[in-house]
Design an enzyme around this catalytic site. Structure first.
Site, PDB file in Angstrom:
ATOM      1  CG  HIS A 154      14.482  -5.107   3.363  1.00 27.90           C
ATOM      2  ND1 HIS A 154      15.460  -5.347   4.306  1.00 27.90           N
ATOM      3  CD2 HIS A 154      13.965  -6.330   3.064  1.00 27.90           C
ATOM      4  CE1 HIS A 154      15.529  -6.646   4.551  1.00 27.90           C
ATOM      5  NE2 HIS A 154      14.627  -7.259   3.809  1.00 27.90           N
ATOM      6  CG  HIS A 209      10.883 -10.709   3.414  1.00 24.47           C
ATOM      7  ND1 HIS A 209      11.745 -11.515   2.693  1.00 24.47           N
ATOM      8  CD2 HIS A 209      11.657  -9.689   3.865  1.00 24.47           C
ATOM      9  CE1 HIS A 209      12.959 -10.995   2.719  1.00 24.47           C
ATOM     10  NE2 HIS A 209      12.925  -9.879   3.421  1.00 24.47           N
ATOM     11  CG  HIS A 216      -0.425   0.513   8.462  1.00 29.03           C
ATOM     12  ND1 HIS A 216      -0.845   1.737   8.014  1.00 29.03           N
ATOM     13  CD2 HIS A 216      -1.034  -0.397   7.651  1.00 29.03           C
ATOM     14  CE1 HIS A 216      -1.675   1.587   6.991  1.00 29.03           C
ATOM     15  NE2 HIS A 216      -1.799   0.287   6.751  1.00 29.03           N
ATOM     16  CD  GLU A 253      14.508 -10.214   7.066  1.00 31.44           C
ATOM     17  OE1 GLU A 253      15.695 -10.053   7.453  1.00 31.44           O
ATOM     18  OE2 GLU A 253      14.142 -10.043   5.884  1.00 31.44           O
ATOM     19  CD  GLU A 289      -2.497   1.438   2.641  1.00 30.58           C
ATOM     20  OE1 GLU A 289      -2.966   2.552   2.940  1.00 30.58           O
ATOM     21  OE2 GLU A 289      -2.599   0.442   3.379  1.00 30.58           O
ATOM     22  CD  GLU A 349      -5.408  -0.741   7.957  1.00 25.78           C
ATOM     23  OE1 GLU A 349      -6.408  -0.070   7.662  1.00 25.78           O
ATOM     24  OE2 GLU A 349      -4.422  -0.868   7.184  1.00 25.78           O
TER      25      GLU A 349
END
Length: 316
Positions: free
Chosen positions: A100, A171, A257, A230, A72, A303
């Site tokens: 990252h 990830h 988030h 991770e 997002e 969230e």
């Protein structure tokens, strides 16, 4: 009222961006598709949801709330015209915390060359340093995008072609102060499984990979997956009472988030309440009654949203 954590999904990771057109173009170059845009003109921001959506993807054409591995991007109106605005990428102080996002590719040498040929920069090329099996590209806001190979690096040497439709959003990495507290939170409270642990005592850090994979036994090959978290723990931070990581939501802002979608939003929030979580926003707070935010042990925002697949009467 009941909730089943085996139905939860690590739905998305949110990053603030300066110019959405540049950012969307970059991630589309990595093979992602814009699957949803949610304009919020009254609040002066827009949300862009990107994911891998080709016929060979893990969840092609699925609704956004019923997926894992979504990125997002949040654009606050006007930042693209502000020469002084720059999101914090999470990898330097005082904004150090988020690390990252990571993309799994087919042929890593060809994939990295394609990124470079398009004019994008790298934090670390394959040829840099000792780790010749991983690279870090930079998106337009200098967020780090790790590039890893779905195949053995030595087996893809010399291959010139790469197919972005086969890539996956593997990830998201965040740094944590106390691995014991964080693992307990993500496993016992959010219901994730520990998929794999990578210990590097000589370098002074461990990596913990978690996700919603039934029956995981800490020996999972995570590269083919989407929706993996991770956690990076640097030895000794848990002993420093004054140490803390930046959650990205106070200045300097950048990462926003993580998000999980759940089978029953009301029941999931009731369970979280019973677990004694710290809330950033309860369902009953504010005007948005269809979303909640809890805080993990480091203050990162999580969230919680409804997966409509399980509840047709949800508020989404």
């Amino acid at each position: 009222m009941a909730t089943d954590t085996s139905k939860y999904k690590f739905n998305h990771s949110m990053l603030r961006v300066k110019d959405p057109h540049r950012s969307v173009k970059f991630y589309e170059h990595l093979g992602m598709s814009l699957i949803q845009k949610i304009p919020q003109p009254d609040a002066k921001f827009d949300l862009y949801f990107l994911a891998y959506d080709s016929p060979t993807a893990i969840s092609p054409k699925a609704p956004w709330y019923d997926r894992q591995g979504i990125l997002e991007l949040t654009h606050n109106y006007g930042t693209e015209n502000d020469p002084d605005y720059k999101p914090a990428n999470g990898n330097s102080d005082p904004g150090r915390g988020f690390g990252h996002v990571c993309i799994t590719v087919d042929n890593i040498q060809a994939a990295c060359q394609r990124i470079e040929d398009a004019g994008y920069k790298f934090q670390k090329k394959l040829s840099d340093g000792r780790m010749r099996h991983v690279a870090f590209a930079l998106d337009p806001d200098d967020y780090w995008v790790e590039i890893v190979s779905d195949n053995k690096v030595e087996d893809t040497e010399g291959i010139k072609e790469t197919d972005p439709s086969t890539y996956r959003f593997n990830h998201t990495m965040i740094r944590v102060k106390d691995h014991t507290k964080s693992l307990r939170f993500y496993q016992d409270i959010l219901g994730m499984s520990l998929l794999r642990t990578s210990e590097s005592p000589s370098s002074g850090f461990n990596l913990y990979f978690l996700g919603y994979v039934p029956g995981a036994d800490n020996d999972v090959n995570t590269k083919p997956l989407e929706g993996v978290l991770e956690l990076t723990w640097n030895y000794g931070t848990e002993k420093d009472e004054g140490f803390h990581y930046h959650n990205g939501n106070s200045e300097p802002q950048g990462f926003g988030h993580l998000a999980i979608s759940v089978d029953d939003l009301d029941a999931a929030c009731q369970r979280l309440e019973e677990k004694g979580v710290s809330w950033k926003k309860r369902l009953t707070d504010g005007r948005m009654k269809n979303v909640a935010f809890v805080l993990d042990p480091d203050g990162y925002w999580i969230e919680v949203v409804q997966n409509e697949r399980y509840k047709a009467t949800s508020k989404y």
